[in-house]
Design an enzyme around this catalytic site. Structure first.
Site, PDB file in Angstrom:
ATOM      1  N   TYR A 293      16.735   8.674   1.515  1.00  0.00           N
ATOM      2  CA  TYR A 293      15.395   8.121   1.360  1.00  0.00           C
ATOM      3  C   TYR A 293      14.878   7.835   2.758  1.00  0.00           C
ATOM      4  O   TYR A 293      15.345   8.419   3.729  1.00  0.00           O
ATOM      5  CB  TYR A 293      15.501   6.871   0.469  1.00  0.00           C
TER       6      TYR A 293
ATOM      7  N   ARG B 151       0.467  14.386   2.493  1.00  0.00           N
ATOM      8  CA  ARG B 151       0.623  13.149   3.250  1.00  0.00           C
ATOM      9  C   ARG B 151       2.038  12.627   3.044  1.00  0.00           C
ATOM     10  O   ARG B 151       2.271  11.661   2.339  1.00  0.00           O
ATOM     11  CB  ARG B 151      -0.413  12.122   2.785  1.00  0.00           C
TER      12      ARG B 151
ATOM     13  N   LYS C  76      13.099  10.931  -4.352  1.00  0.00           N
ATOM     14  CA  LYS C  76      12.595   9.931  -5.288  1.00  0.00           C
ATOM     15  C   LYS C  76      13.348   9.989  -6.613  1.00  0.00           C
ATOM     16  O   LYS C  76      13.774   8.963  -7.161  1.00  0.00           O
ATOM     17  CB  LYS C  76      11.095  10.146  -5.533  1.00  0.00           C
TER      18      LYS C  76
ATOM     19  N   GLU D  98       3.385  11.617  -5.979  1.00  0.00           N
ATOM     20  CA  GLU D  98       3.978  11.157  -4.722  1.00  0.00           C
ATOM     21  C   GLU D  98       3.350  11.856  -3.523  1.00  0.00           C
ATOM     22  O   GLU D  98       3.237  13.090  -3.483  1.00  0.00           O
ATOM     23  CB  GLU D  98       5.485  11.439  -4.733  1.00  0.00           C
ATOM     24  N   ASP D  99       2.931  11.060  -2.542  1.00  0.00           N
ATOM     25  CA  ASP D  99       2.481  11.548  -1.234  1.00  0.00           C
ATOM     26  C   ASP D  99       1.342  12.565  -1.291  1.00  0.00           C
ATOM     27  O   ASP D  99       1.370  13.595  -0.602  1.00  0.00           O
ATOM     28  CB  ASP D  99       3.673  12.112  -0.449  1.00  0.00           C
TER      29      ASP D  99
ATOM     30  N   ASP E 246       2.909   6.489  -7.091  1.00  0.00           N
ATOM     31  CA  ASP E 246       3.813   5.542  -6.449  1.00  0.00           C
ATOM     32  C   ASP E 246       3.230   4.978  -5.157  1.00  0.00           C
ATOM     33  O   ASP E 246       3.440   3.810  -4.840  1.00  0.00           O
ATOM     34  CB  ASP E 246       5.160   6.217  -6.167  1.00  0.00           C
ATOM     35  N   ASP E 247       2.499   5.785  -4.408  1.00  0.00           N
ATOM     36  CA  ASP E 247       1.930   5.314  -3.143  1.00  0.00           C
ATOM     37  C   ASP E 247       0.895   4.222  -3.370  1.00  0.00           C
ATOM     38  O   ASP E 247       0.745   3.319  -2.548  1.00  0.00           O
ATOM     39  CB  ASP E 247       1.284   6.482  -2.387  1.00  0.00           C
TER      40      ASP E 247
ATOM     41  N   ALA F  90      -6.574   1.243   5.381  1.00  0.00           N
ATOM     42  CA  ALA F  90      -7.373   1.288   4.148  1.00  0.00           C
ATOM     43  C   ALA F  90      -7.023   2.537   3.347  1.00  0.00           C
ATOM     44  O   ALA F  90      -7.872   3.105   2.660  1.00  0.00           O
ATOM     45  CB  ALA F  90      -8.857   1.267   4.486  1.00  0.00           C
ATOM     46  N   GLY F  91      -5.760   2.959   3.433  1.00  0.00           N
ATOM     47  CA  GLY F  91      -5.304   4.115   2.683  1.00  0.00           C
ATOM     48  C   GLY F  91      -4.809   3.727   1.303  1.00  0.00           C
ATOM     49  O   GLY F  91      -5.063   2.613   0.818  1.00  0.00           O
TER      50      GLY F  91
ATOM     51  N   ASN G  78       6.301   4.046   6.948  1.00  0.00           N
ATOM     52  CA  ASN G  78       7.552   4.792   7.044  1.00  0.00           C
ATOM     53  C   ASN G  78       7.314   6.097   7.795  1.00  0.00           C
ATOM     54  O   ASN G  78       6.221   6.653   7.746  1.00  0.00           O
ATOM     55  CB  ASN G  78       8.063   5.124   5.629  1.00  0.00           C
TER      56      ASN G  78
ATOM     57  N   ASN H  35      10.229  -2.039   0.204  1.00  0.00           N
ATOM     58  CA  ASN H  35      10.289  -0.622  -0.102  1.00  0.00           C
ATOM     59  C   ASN H  35      10.092  -0.376  -1.586  1.00  0.00           C
ATOM     60  O   ASN H  35      10.552  -1.151  -2.427  1.00  0.00           O
ATOM     61  CB  ASN H  35      11.646  -0.054   0.354  1.00  0.00           C
ATOM     62  N   ASN H  36       9.440   0.727  -1.898  1.00  0.00           N
ATOM     63  CA  ASN H  36       9.154   1.065  -3.293  1.00  0.00           C
ATOM     64  C   ASN H  36      10.401   1.289  -4.133  1.00  0.00           C
ATOM     65  O   ASN H  36      10.305   1.316  -5.363  1.00  0.00           O
ATOM     66  CB  ASN H  36       8.277   2.316  -3.365  1.00  0.00           C
TER      67      ASN H  36
END
Length: 603
Positions: A124, A177, A195, A267-268, A290-291, A324-325, A430, A474-475
């Protein structure tokens, strides 16, 4: 010699041979012996290596393929650990674990489960980020499904090529991303694999029920397009209607093949697409991002823990969000929902929340503010420097999700320490190379009083002779438990309240002693217990609100979950026989005629 006499002679000879040497029958070759396919026996999910018993090796026809030694599961774990720790670098350990997963799946997850503290940073964050940047060099074989933009109109056909049929959860990315590393295109597969491995390692979801997917819609990364080792399509990303229709087809294909209950974990994705897809699908599919939502649960849990430590209510804390993401906006959104449950109006909720992006403070006079952020825009002069904002509004909580290493400068950290007895500093970005500040900086510049947590774990720090252990925001403390709870209840959709439930459960997990020491989150070694605790709370909420599809509802949800978890130890590879009685039979005599004389056959 007639054919009947020939068979009679062969049978007589066989009986004579067996009576003279009974053991000979066990050595002879016979075409009627049913052999288990060796590739199936040695497939990753079935392979037990030296843990196969001698009887299993003989009856499954793999005897001789292994040396005669037998090892228990624990002895095998010891051998894996010796190999793992012998590697000189984390990327070397990552490669070793990838090869182990492709040989011994259950052993792989058993090792992960027993060595979480040291393995999490490898499979991870932060090492998985490094692995994604060189994914073309370390790719060895199928790990998930690649669905390209050229497969439009045939997405379901592509997904059906996956060899497993009982898929319960899909983790999907388009690689635009990846962590704080940007557009990595098809190399993003490493993230979805990592994940889903945590779904098994932490919440014991059977790995054959999990499918990593990369939507290869192209990449705008010039280095990858020019890299001969890049494994994805060498073309620019599709956008707009073409992109939307492609993702629509993917979502429909997942439900068509595996059903409405299938959990789809986004994810991402880049921030605009992440919010757009969540709004588009949240109330139609069993899905979450998840993000946005996983991070929001972990972020809010940290804020609730700060509330526990400081004895100061959240509405009274001044909070600055740097970034602000999707991550920062996820936390602000869930924080807003939390404060609404406390009967606060929107004006009071946003009063002490400040959002700062790459162009400075979000204020009403700016014309470049996205709709989700507009409620937090301030009616005040525009401030372009973060240190100036911190000096002006004097925050007690500073939360960063910017991927800008060193953004929290010494000046900012010292100011936080000067104005707060226990300043809370969250550096979410991260991997660690992108963290807004290090643990050492946070503690050193606040005289060891900071409540510090980071996305990827930093080592302990000694300040003024006191050993400080950073928390990990952490998620991995949220999504495995959320996923397990949703799968347990067979939920059709995942409402926002689920993430509030997860945040409160996570915030209450640390004991008072841990909280008093300044640790906001559980230890990595507690991640499995956290996942089960969150899963029970999530499943209970879904059942209580008639959002689950399991009937009848289990009386003891925790017991129901535990009974259906993936086993981390090997079982028997052979079906255990049972006693069966000798059934009566009618003796056969040569008086029987075929066909019987009273049956007339017409042609």
């Amino acid at each position: 010699m007639s054919l009947s006499k020939f068979y009679f002679a062969v049978n007589q000879r066989l009986q004579q041979t067996q009576s003279q040497n009974p053991s000979n029958s066990s050595r002879r070759h016979h075409h009627d012996i049913v052999r288990a396919p060796v590739p199936s026996v040695l497939a990753p999910k079935n392979n037990k290596g030296l843990n196969f018993t001698m009887e299993e090796r003989q009856r499954l026809h793999v005897h001789g393929l292994f040396p005669p030694a037998f090892r228990t599961m624990q002895e095998q774990v010891f051998a894996v650990a010796a190999n793992f720790y012998a590697r000189a670098s984390n990327i070397g350990r990552y490669r070793y674990l990838r090869s182990l997963r492709q040989r011994h799946e259950r052993l792989y997850f058993r090792f992960l489960s027993e060595h979480l503290e040291h393995v999490l940073p490898v499979i991870y964050t932060p090492t998985v980020g490094v692995a994604c940047t060189i994914f073309g060099m370390i790719f060895r074989g199928p790990m998930g499904m690649y669905v390209t933009k050229y497969d439009r109109g045939h997405v379901a056909q592509v997904l059906r090529n996956w060899p497993e049929s009982d898929i319960r959860a899909v983790c999907v990315t388009d690689g635009e991303r990846i962590l704080g590393l940007g557009d990595l295109g098809a190399n993003g597969m490493g993230i979805t694999v990592g994940k889903l491995e945590l779904y098994t390692a932490l919440s014991c979801v059977p790995p054959h029920q999990l499918l990593p997917v990369c939507l290869d819609v192209g990449t705008n990364n010039e280095e990858l397009l020019a890299d001969p080792m890049y494994i994805g399509t060498r073309d620019r990303r599709i956008r707009g209607k073409e992109y939307d229709e492609f993702v629509d087809e993917f979502m429909q294909a997942v439900v068509e093949i595996w059903g409405q209950r299938t959990l789809i974990h986004f994810e991402d994705f880049a921030t605009p697409n992440a919010f757009m897809l969540l709004e588009r699908y949240q109330h139609k599919y069993c899905c979450f991002n998840d993000d946005i939502q996983g991070t929001s649960a972990v972020g809010l849990a940290g804020l609730l823990a700060v509330e526990r430590i400081t004895k100061k209510k959240l509405p009274d804390h001044v909070i600055v969000f740097a970034g602000a993401g999707s991550a920062a906006m996820g936390v602000t959104s869930l924080l807003t929902k939390e404060l609404k449950t406390r009967k606060l109006d929107m004006e009071r909720i946003v009063k002490n929340i400040y959002v700062f992006d790459q162009n400075g403070l979000i204020v009403k006079s700016r014309k470049d503010v996205a709709p989700p952020i507009q409620p937090y825009a301030k009616d005040m002069p525009h401030i372009k420097a973060l240190d100036e904002l911190v000096e002006k509004v004097k925050p007690s909580i500073l939360m960063g999700a910017t991927s800008m290493a060193g953004l929290f400068s010494e000046k900012i950290l010292r100011f936080m320490g000067a104005n707060n007895e226990r300043p809370a500093i969250f550096a979410f970005s991260n991997p660690t190379s992108k963290s807004e500040c290090t643990a050492e900086q946070a503690y050193a510049f606040t005289e060891g009083r900071a409540l510090f947590s980071s996305g990827s774990l930093f080592p302990p720090v000694v300040v003024n002779g006191k050993r400080m252990t950073p928390g990990q925001a952490n998620n991995c403390f949220a999504f495995p438990g959320i996923g397990l709870g949703v799968l347990t209840a067979n939920a059709k959709t995942i409402p926002d309240e689920i993430f509030l439930m997860a945040a409160h459960t996570l915030a209450q997990y640390p004991e008072e002693e841990a909280i008093e020491s300044g640790r906001l989150y559980p230890k990595a070694t507690e991640a499995k217990d956290v996942a089960l605790t969150v899963a029970v709370a999530v499943a209970q909420y879904l059942f209580d609100n008639d959002l689950g599809q399991v009937h009848p509802v289990p009386e003891n949800i925790c017991k129901f979950i535990v009974e259906n978890l993936y086993e981390l130890c090997n079982g028997d590879s052979l079906v255990e026989p049972w006693k069966f009685p000798d059934l009566p039979r009618v003796p056969f005599t040569k008086d029987y005629k075929i066909p019987p004389e009273d049956v007339k056959i017409s042609f």
